[in-house]
Design a protein around this motif. Sequence first.
Motif, PDB file in Angstrom:
ATOM      1  N   ALA A  28     -42.515  92.312 -11.379  1.00  0.00           N
ATOM      2  CA  ALA A  28     -42.157  93.476 -12.200  1.00  0.00           C
ATOM      3  C   ALA A  28     -43.344  94.432 -12.327  1.00  0.00           C
ATOM      4  O   ALA A  28     -43.175  95.653 -12.231  1.00  0.00           O
ATOM      5  CB  ALA A  28     -41.681  93.017 -13.573  1.00  0.00           C
ATOM      6  N   ALA A  29     -44.530  93.891 -12.529  1.00  0.00           N
ATOM      7  CA  ALA A  29     -45.726  94.737 -12.621  1.00  0.00           C
ATOM      8  C   ALA A  29     -45.972  95.451 -11.303  1.00  0.00           C
ATOM      9  O   ALA A  29     -46.295  96.647 -11.284  1.00  0.00           O
ATOM     10  CB  ALA A  29     -46.933  93.889 -13.010  1.00  0.00           C
ATOM     11  N   GLU A  30     -45.805  94.732 -10.204  1.00  0.00           N
ATOM     12  CA  GLU A  30     -46.029  95.330  -8.893  1.00  0.00           C
ATOM     13  C   GLU A  30     -45.028  96.446  -8.616  1.00  0.00           C
ATOM     14  O   GLU A  30     -45.382  97.472  -8.021  1.00  0.00           O
ATOM     15  CB  GLU A  30     -45.943  94.250  -7.813  1.00  0.00           C
ATOM     16  CG  GLU A  30     -46.317  94.739  -6.444  1.00  0.00           C
ATOM     17  CD  GLU A  30     -46.409  93.617  -5.442  1.00  0.00           C
ATOM     18  OE1 GLU A  30     -47.463  93.505  -4.800  1.00  0.00           O
ATOM     19  OE2 GLU A  30     -45.436  92.849  -5.307  1.00  0.00           O
ATOM     20  N   ALA A  31     -43.790  96.266  -9.052  1.00  0.00           N
ATOM     21  CA  ALA A  31     -42.773  97.299  -8.850  1.00  0.00           C
ATOM     22  C   ALA A  31     -43.159  98.599  -9.559  1.00  0.00           C
ATOM     23  O   ALA A  31     -42.841  99.689  -9.089  1.00  0.00           O
ATOM     24  CB  ALA A  31     -41.418  96.809  -9.350  1.00  0.00           C
ATOM     25  N   GLU A  32     -43.866  98.460 -10.656  1.00  0.00           N
ATOM     26  CA  GLU A  32     -44.270  99.637 -11.415  1.00  0.00           C
ATOM     27  C   GLU A  32     -45.645 100.172 -11.011  1.00  0.00           C
ATOM     28  O   GLU A  32     -45.858 101.379 -10.961  1.00  0.00           O
ATOM     29  CB  GLU A  32     -44.278  99.295 -12.898  1.00  0.00           C
ATOM     30  CG  GLU A  32     -44.544 100.469 -13.776  1.00  0.00           C
ATOM     31  CD  GLU A  32     -44.293 100.185 -15.230  1.00  0.00           C
ATOM     32  OE1 GLU A  32     -44.784 100.976 -16.044  1.00  0.00           O
ATOM     33  OE2 GLU A  32     -43.622  99.193 -15.554  1.00  0.00           O
ATOM     34  N   LEU A  33     -46.577  99.282 -10.738  1.00  0.00           N
ATOM     35  CA  LEU A  33     -47.967  99.684 -10.498  1.00  0.00           C
ATOM     36  C   LEU A  33     -48.335  99.811  -9.031  1.00  0.00           C
ATOM     37  O   LEU A  33     -49.419 100.294  -8.707  1.00  0.00           O
ATOM     38  CB  LEU A  33     -48.918  98.664 -11.150  1.00  0.00           C
ATOM     39  CG  LEU A  33     -48.829  98.545 -12.664  1.00  0.00           C
ATOM     40  CD1 LEU A  33     -49.637  97.352 -13.153  1.00  0.00           C
ATOM     41  CD2 LEU A  33     -49.290  99.831 -13.321  1.00  0.00           C
ATOM     42  N   GLY A  34     -47.477  99.344  -8.153  1.00  0.00           N
ATOM     43  CA  GLY A  34     -47.807  99.330  -6.739  1.00  0.00           C
ATOM     44  C   GLY A  34     -48.366  97.969  -6.351  1.00  0.00           C
ATOM     45  O   GLY A  34     -48.432  97.057  -7.181  1.00  0.00           O
ATOM     46  N   PRO A  35     -48.773  97.811  -5.108  1.00  0.00           N
ATOM     47  CA  PRO A  35     -49.243  96.510  -4.619  1.00  0.00           C
ATOM     48  C   PRO A  35     -50.363  95.937  -5.489  1.00  0.00           C
ATOM     49  O   PRO A  35     -51.311  96.639  -5.847  1.00  0.00           O
ATOM     50  CB  PRO A  35     -49.753  96.818  -3.209  1.00  0.00           C
ATOM     51  CG  PRO A  35     -49.017  98.052  -2.805  1.00  0.00           C
ATOM     52  CD  PRO A  35     -48.825  98.837  -4.071  1.00  0.00           C
ATOM     53  N   LEU A  36     -50.232  94.671  -5.818  1.00  0.00           N
ATOM     54  CA  LEU A  36     -51.205  94.021  -6.687  1.00  0.00           C
ATOM     55  C   LEU A  36     -52.580  93.908  -6.038  1.00  0.00           C
ATOM     56  O   LEU A  36     -53.593  93.983  -6.733  1.00  0.00           O
ATOM     57  CB  LEU A  36     -50.701  92.653  -7.135  1.00  0.00           C
ATOM     58  CG  LEU A  36     -49.478  92.700  -8.057  1.00  0.00           C
ATOM     59  CD1 LEU A  36     -49.042  91.297  -8.423  1.00  0.00           C
ATOM     60  CD2 LEU A  36     -49.749  93.521  -9.303  1.00  0.00           C
ATOM     61  N   LEU A  37     -52.640  93.750  -4.730  1.00  0.00           N
ATOM     62  CA  LEU A  37     -53.948  93.695  -4.076  1.00  0.00           C
ATOM     63  C   LEU A  37     -54.684  95.028  -4.205  1.00  0.00           C
ATOM     64  O   LEU A  37     -55.903  95.063  -4.371  1.00  0.00           O
ATOM     65  CB  LEU A  37     -53.824  93.275  -2.620  1.00  0.00           C
ATOM     66  CG  LEU A  37     -53.485  91.804  -2.405  1.00  0.00           C
ATOM     67  CD1 LEU A  37     -53.328  91.501  -0.920  1.00  0.00           C
ATOM     68  CD2 LEU A  37     -54.539  90.905  -3.012  1.00  0.00           C
ATOM     69  N   ALA A  38     -53.942  96.127  -4.167  1.00  0.00           N
ATOM     70  CA  ALA A  38     -54.562  97.437  -4.379  1.00  0.00           C
ATOM     71  C   ALA A  38     -55.050  97.561  -5.823  1.00  0.00           C
ATOM     72  O   ALA A  38     -56.117  98.126  -6.076  1.00  0.00           O
ATOM     73  CB  ALA A  38     -53.575  98.552  -4.055  1.00  0.00           C
ATOM     74  N   LEU A  39     -54.298  96.990  -6.761  1.00  0.00           N
ATOM     75  CA  LEU A  39     -54.724  96.977  -8.166  1.00  0.00           C
ATOM     76  C   LEU A  39     -56.012  96.180  -8.324  1.00  0.00           C
ATOM     77  O   LEU A  39     -56.944  96.610  -9.010  1.00  0.00           O
ATOM     78  CB  LEU A  39     -53.616  96.392  -9.040  1.00  0.00           C
ATOM     79  CG  LEU A  39     -53.894  96.351 -10.535  1.00  0.00           C
ATOM     80  CD1 LEU A  39     -53.813  97.754 -11.125  1.00  0.00           C
ATOM     81  CD2 LEU A  39     -52.924  95.429 -11.227  1.00  0.00           C
ATOM     82  N   VAL A  40     -56.082  95.034  -7.665  1.00  0.00           N
ATOM     83  CA  VAL A  40     -57.291  94.211  -7.700  1.00  0.00           C
ATOM     84  C   VAL A  40     -58.463  95.003  -7.112  1.00  0.00           C
ATOM     85  O   VAL A  40     -59.562  95.021  -7.684  1.00  0.00           O
ATOM     86  CB  VAL A  40     -57.085  92.880  -6.946  1.00  0.00           C
ATOM     87  CG1 VAL A  40     -58.398  92.135  -6.776  1.00  0.00           C
ATOM     88  CG2 VAL A  40     -56.056  92.005  -7.663  1.00  0.00           C
ATOM     89  N   ASP A  41     -58.241  95.661  -5.988  1.00  0.00           N
ATOM     90  CA  ASP A  41     -59.302  96.468  -5.368  1.00  0.00           C
ATOM     91  C   ASP A  41     -59.800  97.556  -6.315  1.00  0.00           C
ATOM     92  O   ASP A  41     -61.004  97.744  -6.481  1.00  0.00           O
ATOM     93  CB  ASP A  41     -58.812  97.115  -4.067  1.00  0.00           C
ATOM     94  CG  ASP A  41     -58.715  96.145  -2.916  1.00  0.00           C
ATOM     95  OD1 ASP A  41     -59.312  95.050  -3.001  1.00  0.00           O
ATOM     96  OD2 ASP A  41     -58.033  96.473  -1.920  1.00  0.00           O
ATOM     97  N   ARG A  42     -58.871  98.276  -6.951  1.00  0.00           N
ATOM     98  CA  ARG A  42     -59.265  99.330  -7.888  1.00  0.00           C
ATOM     99  C   ARG A  42     -60.058  98.745  -9.053  1.00  0.00           C
ATOM    100  O   ARG A  42     -61.039  99.327  -9.503  1.00  0.00           O
ATOM    101  CB  ARG A  42     -58.039 100.092  -8.406  1.00  0.00           C
ATOM    102  CG  ARG A  42     -57.425 101.013  -7.379  1.00  0.00           C
ATOM    103  CD  ARG A  42     -56.452 101.994  -7.981  1.00  0.00           C
ATOM    104  NE  ARG A  42     -55.376 101.409  -8.783  1.00  0.00           N
ATOM    105  CZ  ARG A  42     -54.265 100.890  -8.304  1.00  0.00           C
ATOM    106  NH1 ARG A  42     -54.060 100.848  -6.989  1.00  0.00           N
ATOM    107  NH2 ARG A  42     -53.338 100.412  -9.115  1.00  0.00           N
ATOM    108  N   ALA A  43     -59.614  97.583  -9.528  1.00  0.00           N
ATOM    109  CA  ALA A  43     -60.314  96.950 -10.655  1.00  0.00           C
ATOM    110  C   ALA A  43     -61.736  96.564 -10.266  1.00  0.00           C
ATOM    111  O   ALA A  43     -62.674  96.775 -11.040  1.00  0.00           O
ATOM    112  CB  ALA A  43     -59.532  95.730 -11.140  1.00  0.00           C
ATOM    113  N   THR A  44     -61.902  96.002  -9.076  1.00  0.00           N
ATOM    114  CA  THR A  44     -63.248  95.591  -8.657  1.00  0.00           C
ATOM    115  C   THR A  44     -64.162  96.788  -8.434  1.00  0.00           C
ATOM    116  O   THR A  44     -65.380  96.668  -8.538  1.00  0.00           O
ATOM    117  CB  THR A  44     -63.214  94.720  -7.388  1.00  0.00           C
ATOM    118  OG1 THR A  44     -62.621  95.460  -6.327  1.00  0.00           O
ATOM    119  CG2 THR A  44     -62.451  93.435  -7.624  1.00  0.00           C
TER     120      THR A  44
END
Length: 100
Positions: A28-44
């Motif tokens: 559900a989070a990925e559907a809203e925020l986009g790919p989770l690996l990209a989220l991890v990359d942005r966070a790092t």
Amino acid sequence: MSAAANPLRGEVAFQGHVLRPSFAALVAAEAELGPLLALVDRATEGRIALSEIATLFWHCLAERDVLDRAAMGEAVVTAGLAAATPVLRAILHQILAGTS
């Protein structure tokens, strides 16, 4: 919330609530925020937005009926990024490593 977070299940506590990064929550989070690996990359890279943190936390709430999205955003702001960062790190770790 009366239940305590169970780290063996990948759960983490935040502001008195249990966050559980289950498959359904992460999808559900990925559907809203986009790919989770990209989220991890942005966070790092330090480029994750406050709204993304609040959205990820809200999707991971074990009991979403006790806190709406706006209240989760306020909880993140009230707690501050210093308190939210270890929780975010734990959830991102679950995304990358899973549970043992």
